[in-house]
Write a protein that holds these residues in place. Structure first.
Motif, mmCIF file in Angstrom:
data_model
loop_
_atom_site.group_PDB
_atom_site.id
_atom_site.type_symbol
_atom_site.label_atom_id
_atom_site.label_comp_id
_atom_site.label_asym_id
_atom_site.label_seq_id
_atom_site.Cartn_x
_atom_site.Cartn_y
_atom_site.Cartn_z
ATOM 1 N N THR A 101 44.919 24.138 48.757
ATOM 2 C CA THR A 101 44.792 25.361 49.355
ATOM 3 C C THR A 101 44.972 25.112 51.116
ATOM 4 O O THR A 101 44.933 24.011 51.521
ATOM 5 N N PHE A 102 45.557 26.070 51.784
ATOM 6 C CA PHE A 102 45.581 26.020 53.230
ATOM 7 C C PHE A 102 44.557 26.856 53.640
ATOM 8 O O PHE A 102 44.347 28.147 53.254
ATOM 9 N N PHE A 103 43.814 26.778 54.615
ATOM 10 C CA PHE A 103 42.355 27.324 55.025
ATOM 11 C C PHE A 103 42.534 27.590 56.573
ATOM 12 O O PHE A 103 42.911 26.859 57.262
ATOM 13 N N VAL A 104 42.744 29.082 56.880
ATOM 14 C CA VAL A 104 42.473 29.174 58.398
ATOM 15 C C VAL A 104 41.217 29.722 58.571
ATOM 16 O O VAL A 104 40.825 30.728 58.170
ATOM 17 N N LYS A 115 51.504 36.286 45.937
ATOM 18 C CA LYS A 115 50.104 36.882 45.370
ATOM 19 C C LYS A 115 49.256 37.416 46.333
ATOM 20 O O LYS A 115 49.279 37.057 47.481
ATOM 21 N N TYR A 116 48.077 38.224 46.070
ATOM 22 C CA TYR A 116 47.043 38.684 47.032
ATOM 23 C C TYR A 116 45.771 38.712 46.303
ATOM 24 O O TYR A 116 45.780 39.062 45.247
ATOM 25 N N GLY A 118 43.181 37.938 52.302
ATOM 26 C CA GLY A 118 44.036 38.822 53.377
ATOM 27 C C GLY A 118 44.241 37.801 54.659
ATOM 28 O O GLY A 118 44.280 36.689 54.746
ATOM 29 N N PRO A 119 44.954 38.544 55.673
ATOM 30 C CA PRO A 119 45.457 37.691 56.760
ATOM 31 C C PRO A 119 44.362 36.748 57.261
ATOM 32 O O PRO A 119 43.239 37.185 57.551
ATOM 33 N N ILE A 156 51.669 32.089 47.194
ATOM 34 C CA ILE A 156 51.662 32.261 48.702
ATOM 35 C C ILE A 156 50.888 33.633 48.869
ATOM 36 O O ILE A 156 51.132 34.560 48.113
ATOM 37 N N ASP A 157 49.990 33.600 49.785
ATOM 38 C CA ASP A 157 49.364 34.837 50.352
ATOM 39 C C ASP A 157 50.333 35.925 50.657
ATOM 40 O O ASP A 157 50.675 35.474 51.941
ATOM 41 N N GLU A 158 50.608 36.958 50.176
ATOM 42 C CA GLU A 158 51.622 37.666 50.932
ATOM 43 C C GLU A 158 51.169 38.741 51.948
ATOM 44 O O GLU A 158 51.865 39.296 52.742
ATOM 45 N N GLU A 159 49.817 38.759 52.039
ATOM 46 C CA GLU A 159 49.528 39.429 53.350
ATOM 47 C C GLU A 159 49.120 38.807 54.550
ATOM 48 O O GLU A 159 48.740 39.238 55.541
#
Length: 510
Positions: A8-11, A142-143, A162-163, A184-187
């Motif tokens: 995963t990429f985590f922000v 995906k979301y 989410g964002p 990919i998180d589309e949000e």
């Protein structure tokens, strides 16, 4: 058991104050702390974990959770642990061409995905092709809590929030080489610039793609901050030298394919009651059942195909001396311990360091003296039982390498290292670990006097340098790899044969 790394990429939210950041959970999630209660309550253990993190990211090493250390912990990053809690086998793809598809993607997303795959293809023997249905890597938007793209009945083990949260996740190759996915998180707020240019407040999708594709190919993290595979999200739009060395250690360098040769003129005789027998070694054509095997001993190439054996002296031959190319022997006439009635073709052959020849035919292991053609006492034996590699088993190849080690490749993707003193398997491993870049389920392997190993599969060869541990060339299987003069230019061949008529050769028994 298939071992799958979830990526995963985590922000993190950069406005969270240090007191709200759970540093112990971070150190635990990324492998710096052990997963037990003692480690979490042991002050010295926590400090050691912080020191390890600081050393990894080239921060001042003091074991203190200062603002700079916490800031690094909260950088956007890949979610796979930096330090794995146990050793795992490196699993790679056992094919040269990988197919991908981005499900229901816009034109600009498809373009970015294509650019990302092309960047990896520049530096490896792998090639990538877009395919709507026969994909190996499937990308989808995906979301929230979501299912897998390939099977809507299977729930993904991670979720998007989410964002600004989890940006993307993907799977690494598995032992079965079945299709894997990137989600990919589309949000999230993505930047779709095809050159990787920065855009304020947005995350570059191209560099994210490239990093994730690296993981889907089996590449691990690098602590070189200039690397695309650096754990913290960076803005690279191409591979660094570190990334190139990593991918080539798995799959070798850019494929140097050779051009397939046109059909050779076949010289053959017909044996009553049987199919046509090829006598010109250059005219042999393999198929899925009938494979060519090579053995190189004392400047001679022994070519074995079906029940035929060619013995060609390449040490002192001129390019006009091709008479032995048309003089095959019946292998059972040369090796009388083989039965003509039951012989179906060999599975593997090699020369031991002591000079004896080992030949495996239909699971029977023969060891014999090449000069006398006499079997060593106690042979034949059942190869599967003797090497203790399971019964029944499939022998794919056997070779003694220039490093002095002998390996038997069996059951598609397993390797047994043979102790030549006891002639038993001392240890086992995966093909991908011992011979990076070599596919599973090979058809054969041979050692040549140029210091290289040649692995064969489906009429292709993989030229392998065991000292650099990588594939250095890939192409169509060809006798010329072993010094045989099978000219691709038919006019040149005819001229050569014409010239040879003016040379007189003394009679010599083979």
């Amino acid at each position: 058991m298939n071992i799958i790394h979830f990526i995963t990429f985590f922000v993190t939210n950069i406005f969270v104050i240090a007191d709200e950041f759970d540093s112990n959970k971070f150190l635990l999630d990324y492998g710096y702390l052990k997963g037990d209660n003692v480690s979490l309550t042991d002050e010295k253990g926590v400090k050691d974990a912080v020191r390890l993190f600081q050393e990894s990211f080239r921060l001042p090493v003091n074991g203190e959770l200062n603002s700079k250390t916490i800031a690094f912990m909260r950088e956007p990053r890949c979610g796979i642990p930096d330090i794995l809690p146990y050793a795992v086998s490196r699993i790679i793809w056992r094919k040269q061409e990988l197919k991908w598809h981005y499900q229901r993607a816009t034109a600009e997303k498809m373009k970015l995905a294509s650019i990302a795959f092309d960047e990896w293809a520049k530096h490896t023997s792998l090639s990538f092709k877009h395919d709507y249905y026969g994909y190996d890597i499937l990308i989808s938007d995906k979301y929230g809590i979501h299912t897998c793209a390939k099977n809507d009945n299977v729930r993904c083990s991670s979720r998007f929030d989410g964002p600004g949260g989890v940006l993307v996740h993907a799977f690494s190759p598995n032992t079965a080489n079945t299709p894997i996915e990137i989600h990919i998180d589309e949000e999230d707020n993505w930047n779709f610039d095809p050159e990787g240019k920065e855009e304020k407040g947005k995350t570059n999708l191209l560099s994210t793609f490239m990093h994730e594709i690296g993981h889907t190919l089996g590449v691990r993290h690098s602590f070189n901050k200039d690397s695309l595979m650096y754990p913290l999200l960076n803005k690279r739009s191409n591979l660094s030298e570190d990334d190139i060395l990593a991918i080539q250690s798995l799959y070798g360098s850019k494929a140097m394919t050779t051009t397939a040769k046109p059909d050779q003129t076949t010289k053959s005789t017909t044996v009553p009651g049987t199919s046509e027998v090829i006598t010109d070694v250059c005219a042999i054509k393999e198929d899925d059942k009938n494979k060519i095997h090579y053995l190189l001993v004392n400047g001679k190439v022994y070519v074995i195909f079906q029940k035929q054996l060619w013995i060609i002296n390449i040490a002192n031959s001129s390019k006009y001396d091709s008479k032995n190319y048309y003089r095959p022997l019946e292998i059972t006439d040369r090796l009388k311990f083989l039965s003509l009635d039951t012989f179906k073709g060999i599975d593997a052959i090699y020369q031991r360091p002591n000079g004896e020849i080992v030949l495996i035919e239909n699971h029977n292991l023969f060891m014999f003296n090449l000069n006398t053609q006499q079997l060593v006492i106690g042979y034949p034996k059942n190869a599967c039982s003797h090497f203790n590699i399971g019964h029944p088993c499939t022998i794919n190849g056997i070779v003694n390498t220039y490093t002095g080690k002998t390996y038997v490749i069996y059951n598609e993707d397993f390797v047994g290292e043979i102790d030549e003193c006891s002639f038993t398997v001392a240890r086992t491993d995966l093909v991908s670990n011992l011979f990076p870049g070599i596919p599973a389920d090979i058809d054969g392997v041979a050692r040549f006097n140029n210091g290289l190993l040649y692995f064969f599969k489906s009429r292709n060869y993989y030229e392998y340098n065991e000292f650099f541990q990588k594939v250095i060339r890939f192409g169509t299987k060809d006798h010329e790899l072993f010094g045989l003069l099978c000219y691709s230019n038919s006019i040149l061949k005819e001229f050569t044969e014409f010239i040879s008529k003016f040379h007189v050769y003394p009679k010599k028994e083979v």
